[in-house]
Design a protein around this motif. Structure first.
Motif, PDB file in Angstrom:
ATOM      1  N   GLN A 290      -7.598  -7.666  33.709  1.00  0.00           N
ATOM      2  CA  GLN A 290      -8.435  -7.437  34.464  1.00  0.00           C
ATOM      3  C   GLN A 290      -8.992  -8.639  35.276  1.00  0.00           C
ATOM      4  OE1 GLN A 290      -9.384  -4.306  35.759  1.00  0.00           O
ATOM      5  NE2 GLN A 290      -7.414  -3.879  34.473  1.00  0.00           N
TER       6      GLN A 290
ATOM      7  N   ALA B 258      -6.020 -10.475  37.225  1.00  0.00           N
ATOM      8  CA  ALA B 258      -5.666  -9.468  38.426  1.00  0.00           C
ATOM      9  C   ALA B 258      -6.853  -9.961  39.511  1.00  0.00           C
ATOM     10  CB  ALA B 258      -5.679  -8.218  38.139  1.00  0.00           C
TER      11      ALA B 258
ATOM     12  N   ILE C 133     -15.770  -5.589  38.682  1.00  0.00           N
ATOM     13  CA  ILE C 133     -14.846  -5.192  38.008  1.00  0.00           C
ATOM     14  C   ILE C 133     -14.938  -5.601  36.439  1.00  0.00           C
ATOM     15  CG2 ILE C 133     -12.186  -6.009  37.528  1.00  0.00           C
ATOM     16  CD1 ILE C 133     -12.626  -4.954  40.317  1.00  0.00           C
TER      17      ILE C 133
ATOM     18  N   PRO D 164     -18.608  -3.333  35.232  1.00  0.00           N
ATOM     19  CA  PRO D 164     -18.515  -2.039  34.939  1.00  0.00           C
ATOM     20  C   PRO D 164     -17.534  -1.225  33.940  1.00  0.00           C
ATOM     21  CG  PRO D 164     -18.292  -2.720  37.243  1.00  0.00           C
ATOM     22  CD  PRO D 164     -18.312  -3.835  36.443  1.00  0.00           C
ATOM     23  N   GLN D 165     -16.525  -1.981  33.562  1.00  0.00           N
ATOM     24  CA  GLN D 165     -15.573  -1.687  32.468  1.00  0.00           C
ATOM     25  C   GLN D 165     -16.235  -2.029  31.227  1.00  0.00           C
ATOM     26  OE1 GLN D 165     -11.382  -2.501  33.059  1.00  0.00           O
ATOM     27  NE2 GLN D 165     -11.888  -3.188  34.976  1.00  0.00           N
TER      28      GLN D 165
ATOM     29  N   LYS E 100     -19.056   0.346  30.240  1.00  0.00           N
ATOM     30  CA  LYS E 100     -18.400   2.087  29.719  1.00  0.00           C
ATOM     31  C   LYS E 100     -18.386   1.900  28.223  1.00  0.00           C
ATOM     32  CE  LYS E 100     -14.327   4.324  30.460  1.00  0.00           C
ATOM     33  NZ  LYS E 100     -13.302   4.703  31.223  1.00  0.00           N
TER      34      LYS E 100
ATOM     35  N   LEU F 103     -19.062   7.980  33.752  1.00  0.00           N
ATOM     36  CA  LEU F 103     -18.537   6.743  33.619  1.00  0.00           C
ATOM     37  C   LEU F 103     -17.149   7.273  33.219  1.00  0.00           C
ATOM     38  CD1 LEU F 103     -20.675   3.993  31.958  1.00  0.00           C
ATOM     39  CD2 LEU F 103     -19.879   4.239  34.366  1.00  0.00           C
TER      40      LEU F 103
ATOM     41  N   SER G 196     -12.936   8.331  35.529  1.00  0.00           N
ATOM     42  CA  SER G 196     -11.805   7.728  35.673  1.00  0.00           C
ATOM     43  C   SER G 196     -10.829   7.935  34.489  1.00  0.00           C
ATOM     44  CB  SER G 196     -11.819   6.264  36.117  1.00  0.00           C
ATOM     45  OG  SER G 196     -12.398   5.798  34.751  1.00  0.00           O
ATOM     46  N   ASP G 197     -11.074   8.622  33.431  1.00  0.00           N
ATOM     47  CA  ASP G 197     -10.095   8.844  32.396  1.00  0.00           C
ATOM     48  C   ASP G 197      -9.062   9.701  32.758  1.00  0.00           C
ATOM     49  OD1 ASP G 197     -10.993   6.654  31.038  1.00  0.00           O
ATOM     50  OD2 ASP G 197     -12.176   7.633  29.647  1.00  0.00           O
TER      51      ASP G 197
ATOM     52  N   LEU H 189      -4.008  -2.528  36.968  1.00  0.00           N
ATOM     53  CA  LEU H 189      -4.905  -2.106  38.099  1.00  0.00           C
ATOM     54  C   LEU H 189      -6.507  -2.028  37.700  1.00  0.00           C
ATOM     55  CD1 LEU H 189      -2.360   0.830  39.303  1.00  0.00           C
ATOM     56  CD2 LEU H 189      -2.986  -1.293  40.474  1.00  0.00           C
ATOM     57  N   PHE H 190      -7.134  -1.924  38.547  1.00  0.00           N
ATOM     58  CA  PHE H 190      -8.688  -1.806  38.185  1.00  0.00           C
ATOM     59  C   PHE H 190      -8.787  -0.126  37.775  1.00  0.00           C
ATOM     60  CE2 PHE H 190      -8.819  -5.241  41.412  1.00  0.00           C
ATOM     61  CZ  PHE H 190      -8.742  -6.057  40.429  1.00  0.00           C
ATOM     62  N   PRO H 191      -9.021   0.105  36.257  1.00  0.00           N
ATOM     63  CA  PRO H 191      -8.991   1.563  36.101  1.00  0.00           C
ATOM     64  C   PRO H 191     -10.168   2.338  36.540  1.00  0.00           C
ATOM     65  CG  PRO H 191      -9.836   0.142  34.200  1.00  0.00           C
ATOM     66  CD  PRO H 191      -9.337  -0.840  35.445  1.00  0.00           C
ATOM     67  N   HIS H 192     -11.343   1.672  36.940  1.00  0.00           N
ATOM     68  CA  HIS H 192     -12.511   2.282  37.370  1.00  0.00           C
ATOM     69  C   HIS H 192     -12.724   2.676  39.017  1.00  0.00           C
ATOM     70  CE1 HIS H 192     -13.472  -1.711  37.861  1.00  0.00           C
ATOM     71  NE2 HIS H 192     -14.384  -1.305  38.464  1.00  0.00           N
ATOM     72  N   LEU H 193     -11.540   2.235  39.667  1.00  0.00           N
ATOM     73  CA  LEU H 193     -11.354   2.311  40.894  1.00  0.00           C
ATOM     74  C   LEU H 193     -10.239   3.583  41.352  1.00  0.00           C
ATOM     75  CD1 LEU H 193     -11.933  -1.306  42.209  1.00  0.00           C
ATOM     76  CD2 LEU H 193     -13.505   0.617  41.762  1.00  0.00           C
TER      77      LEU H 193
ATOM     78  N   TYR I 109      -7.006   8.210  40.112  1.00  0.00           N
ATOM     79  CA  TYR I 109      -7.438   6.972  39.439  1.00  0.00           C
ATOM     80  C   TYR I 109      -5.967   6.482  38.572  1.00  0.00           C
ATOM     81  CZ  TYR I 109     -12.200   7.599  40.112  1.00  0.00           C
ATOM     82  OH  TYR I 109     -13.502   7.520  40.525  1.00  0.00           O
TER      83      TYR I 109
ATOM     84  N   ASN J 283      -5.305   5.628  35.579  1.00  0.00           N
ATOM     85  CA  ASN J 283      -4.826   6.343  34.357  1.00  0.00           C
ATOM     86  C   ASN J 283      -3.969   7.506  34.666  1.00  0.00           C
ATOM     87  OD1 ASN J 283      -5.885   4.223  32.845  1.00  0.00           O
ATOM     88  ND2 ASN J 283      -7.665   5.304  32.359  1.00  0.00           N
TER      89      ASN J 283
END
Lengths: 219, 240
Positions: free
Chosen positions: A119, A122, A137, A140-141, A144, A215, A218-219, B88-92, B133, B135
């Motif tokens: 991350q 990138a 970036i 926030p991750q 979680k 949070l 996004s899963d 990739l940014f997983p939370h975006l 997203y 994922n």
């Protein structure tokens, strides 16, 4: 069994005011702890040696000595050393905030380091500046992953806040003691504030769950 | 466009890259091949300073990467990078993945960044996924988003680090197709790959690395049919 809850009824408003007294300084202590803890965590993972050393020493001291000692040192020695008559309220915020930041910094550091190294690469490869990368970036991750541990810390802080009763701050705990000595009955007021502490922690737990759910989007 | 001179990279006492010199011109597509552990990825990562060279110089468009006076963020903005594991940014969302860097690093307005992002998503065939997203995407889709994300910065040069190695076999083609399309459009590309077909078909030049040494380089047709060195011959016998 000698139990008589009717006797504490006149004292209930007095004790309920303690909720506000406790929440007030716990709230500020959590804010202080979170901000300072985040900063310390960034120091710890950063490349600036003196800051890293400072954050390490700070954590070592605040984790390595009892909280009640830190509280007393701040409350009793500030007037002695500086002449400033520090209030119990401010002492409590400082002691709990400073102490908590040491723990929070460790939680956040672990959280940041658990974020996939890719991350960061990138973001770097895209030419994103360090500050934005951390803020948008990485943190926030990390947040979680560490939310359960963080909630745990806040819950501990809320409960341990009872220690401020030792410097005479009229929090929930102190009020239960006052009522107890007034009535010569301790069990009922203690049980009463115990229930309140439990409710506050349940409230916190619920707030934590809401955050966690949000949070997980996004899963 | 890229000028590498006497590049060395050591991890501790382990020499991963040894005296590599090469140049890439504008619009050229260069494939780097070689066995695992030969230093291909490390070499590629040196090109945008994800690894710091131990010694040697790298110039991108005449600007030295290693000289501290040059702003590395600015140089990196001109170099797109695609990773083996996408990152990739997983939370975006997919769209946010594409707009984030242009907005944060270059100060592009949101509306402009989104328009650009949508064009790129269409180009990689993922228009309908902009609100998804990462994922929820397949490997091939993730890698196509990653390519689009890199392109959103409008780079002059694209680096690919084994872009298809983590993909299921049936998804390799969709990613390679995007890369071929990109090569056709005149993008300068450096591609570390195990896809010999891609190297042969698309690359203008092939670099063969072994144990951190640039053993051989040449035109793909020439290199694949008639390798000059014993080591390259050996390697090709095993993979083809």
């Amino acid at each position: 069994m000698n139990l008589d809850f009717s006797q504490i009824i006149p004292y209930i408003p007095f004790m309920l005011e303690g909720i506000w007294a406790t929440l007030k300084f716990v709230f500020f202590a959590i804010i202080l702890g979170a901000i300072l803890g985040t900063l310390l965590a960034l120091f710890k993972i950063g490349s600036i040696k003196p800051l890293r050393w400072f954050a390490g020493a700070y954590t070592s001291i605040f984790r390595g000595t009892p909280l009640i000692l830190q509280l007393m040192i701040i409350y009793y020695s500030t007037p002695q050393l500086t002449g400033y008559d520090i209030s119990a309220f401010l002492s409590a915020i400082l002691a709990f905030g400073l102490n908590s930041s040491a723990y929070i910094s460790e939680i956040i550091r672990a959280g940041i380091q658990a974020v996939d190294k890719g991350q960061m690469e990138a973001a770097q490869a895209l030419g994103v500046p360090y500050r934005s990368m951390m803020k948008d970036i990485i943190l926030p991750q990390a947040l979680k992953n560490i939310l359960p541990a963080l909630m745990n810390e806040f819950i501990t802080l809320t409960k341990e806040s009872a220690i401020v009763s030792t410097i005479g701050y009229l929090d929930l705990m102190r009020r239960a003691q006052v009522v107890g000595s007034d009535l010569f009955r301790n069990f009922e007021p203690l049980l009463f504030v115990g229930l309140i502490y439990w409710c506050m922690v349940m409230g916190l737990t619920m707030i934590g769950r809401v955050f966690e759910r949000r949070l997980k989007q996004s899963d | 466009m890229i000028d590498v001179k006497n590049l060395y990279k050591k991890f501790g006492t382990n020499e991963v890259l040894s005296d590599i010199s090469t140049a890439v011109t504008k619009g050229e597509v260069v494939s780097i091949i070689g066995p695992s552990g030969s230093g291909k990825s490390t070499f590629l990562r040196c090109l945008n300073l994800l690894e710091t060279p131990t010694s040697g110089t790298i110039e991108i468009n005449g600007k030295s990467l290693t000289a501290s006076k040059n702003n590395i963020h600015k140089i990196r903005q001109q170099i797109g990078m695609v990773f083996q594991h996408f990152h990739l940014f997983p939370h975006l969302t997919v769209l946010e993945n594409l707009t984030y860097a242009p907005m944060k690093a270059k100060g592009v307005k949101k509306a402009v960044a989104e328009t650009k992002a949508r064009i790129l998503l269409e180009r990689v065939g993922l228009s309908e996924k902009e609100e998804a997203y990462p994922n929820s995407l397949s490997g091939g889709q993730k890698q196509r988003v990653a390519i689009a994300r890199a392109l959103a910065m409008e780079p002059e040069l694209m680096l690919f680090d084994e872009p298809t190695s983590a993909l299921d076999p049936e998804m390799v083609k969709e990613v390679l197709d995007v890369m071929k399309d990109l090569a056709k459009s005149g993008m300068t590309m450096v591609v570390v790959t195990h896809e010999m077909g891609f190297a042969r078909e698309v690359a203008d030049r092939v670099l063969f690395l072994d144990h951190g040494v640039l053993v051989e380089e040449g035109q793909p047709a020439e290199f694949f049919s008639n390798p000059k060195t014993e080591r390259a011959k050996d390697f090709l016998d095993k993979v083809l």
